[in-house]
Design an enzyme around this catalytic site. Sequence first.
Site, PDB file in Angstrom:
ATOM      1  N   SER A  36      29.711  42.770  49.577  1.00 55.51           N
ATOM      2  CA  SER A  36      29.874  42.147  48.266  1.00 55.51           C
ATOM      3  C   SER A  36      28.703  42.501  47.375  1.00 55.51           C
ATOM      4  CB  SER A  36      29.903  40.632  48.407  1.00 55.51           C
ATOM      5  OG  SER A  36      31.220  40.197  48.499  1.00 55.51           O
ATOM      6  N   HIS A  76      29.753  35.054  43.768  1.00 53.15           N
ATOM      7  CA  HIS A  76      29.991  34.290  44.985  1.00 53.15           C
ATOM      8  C   HIS A  76      28.911  34.498  46.038  1.00 53.15           C
ATOM      9  CE1 HIS A  76      32.199  38.003  46.418  1.00 53.15           C
ATOM     10  NE2 HIS A  76      31.579  37.672  47.524  1.00 53.15           N
ATOM     11  N   ASP A  98      33.063  36.947  38.505  1.00 56.29           N
ATOM     12  CA  ASP A  98      32.382  37.080  39.790  1.00 56.29           C
ATOM     13  C   ASP A  98      31.179  38.019  39.691  1.00 56.29           C
ATOM     14  OD1 ASP A  98      31.804  36.599  42.379  1.00 56.29           O
ATOM     15  OD2 ASP A  98      33.335  37.913  43.223  1.00 56.29           O
TER      16      ASP A  98
END
Lengths: 191, 366
Positions: B286, B184, B213
């Site tokens: 992230s 993402h 992901d």
Amino acid sequence: MKPYQNEQDLLKGLALGDKQTIEIIYKDHYNLIQSLILNNNGSADDAKDIFQEAMIVLYEKVRSGRFELNCQLKTYLYSVSKRLWLKKLSTNNHFVSTGVELEQSFPVEEEVEAHERRDAEFDMMEKAIASLGEPCKSLLEAYYLNKQNMQVIAAAFGYTNADNAKNQKYKCLVRLKKIFFAHYKNGTDHE
Amino acid sequence: MSEENRLEAVERYIKGEMNPDERVAFEQLRKSDADIDQLVVEHTFFLQQLNRFGKWKKFRSLLQVVHTDLAEQGSIRSTRLQGKARIVYLFNRYKRVGSIAASIALLTTLCISAIIWIFSPPSPHSQFEELNKKFTQLEYKTSKQATEIDQIKRSSAIPVDMPFTTGGTGFIIDPRGYLVTNAHVVNGAHTIVVQNNRGEYLATVVLLDKNRDLAILKITDDSFKGYGSTPYSISKKAGQLADPIFTLGYPRNEVVYSQGYLSARTGFDGDTLSCQIEINANRGNSGSPIINRRGEIIGILNGRQANAEGFAFAVQGKYIYQLSDSLRKADPSYTIRINGRSAISSLDRSEQVKRIQDYVYMVKVN
């Protein structure tokens, strides 16, 4: 490595905890100890543990001011490592092959035993400190082990002034001493 | 006099910090009060003990540093047995335990997955918040910007005033310039730049797996020199509950350390691809590596629950191996070699962080 030709100089460097000296001793002797352990039922990790323990035995010896080994550094480390490894094998109930190059040995029993006592004491201290919890643990480590200044510690931990940090430190110290001596007295009763 | 005050007086006396008057008074007290006298003796011993303990601890960690350095340089013989010898050794050591464990594990896995499959409710994905930074004022793109970007991509140098819209963190898995981050973070990217204190490099996506992901990036910049080998390894195991872990990431323009522990072995809403960790994660974290105390990466931070603070989720490390395998199958020219053994397993946390931070990058995306 000219300035370190003399083993006594090396030992003096070791007593001061000099990193370069440790590297030299490590480079010169690690492989020998590793092959000793690997050839006697040990793993590479065992070799590392044993060699480092032997280095600590040597460090404690030279820190007490005795730079006379009465034998070569190599023989000393080898003898200590072998003693430590045989002890470890016998506590794990392994078959112990005797006569492993005995001719190279040098009597080190007393030193290894003294080392084990000290090790047990340090272990006690480590556990006592760990059981304090935060912020006591870090506070005492900063002051007594890393020898940081009280002002610096107060700022780093967020105390408004050094006096508050100091009061807290003494509270922690009282707790640490209680835990340590409780274990220490138990430990010495058993012997 | 409270216990603390008494101890303070004794310690100042031992360390010679008292002024002469205090000292005389204290020595008087010591003569008349046997308890104080005992405390002085005891505390002197204790301080000595503490001091020696400090030296011992320092020496031990120095030994670990020296060992790791020399093993990396190859000045001492490698710390592991090589090739066949190692396999034989491991086989002999673990064959019995291994076969029992394997059969139990197989049975348990089958039971658990059957139960989960039957009982798991559909997941409410709206609660899941991805942790990529959004610079909202830059989110819209005019056609003019798009053409500019195309020009920039062709010129292959990093433009000076590039407006980056989102970002995250990535880390090296193969020293030749392969990084892993979250899908993402780089999804729909025109240009990707990775940056840390070694420099700033252009990178491209070589594989994107939205289900897990995860994304693999390759640094394409000519100025990238590569590394020797990564200090950490990537673990195929998920880790135990309560294992202490830490992470390095770029929630700001600077690398930020935070620590926590593994709090559940499954992720958001029972997701078995990921696990739950108790850690302070922010936007920009992230893609940060989740590292255990042995210096093994056990996961990649990918998100947190929108209505809860203080915990986050991480994709398990074993999927990095799967991803690199599927990349090799898709295009044999990409062979990623992942370090299977951590070189920093016995170092202090601060030494580990020092060695890891060069391998963690800020991922900036346009």
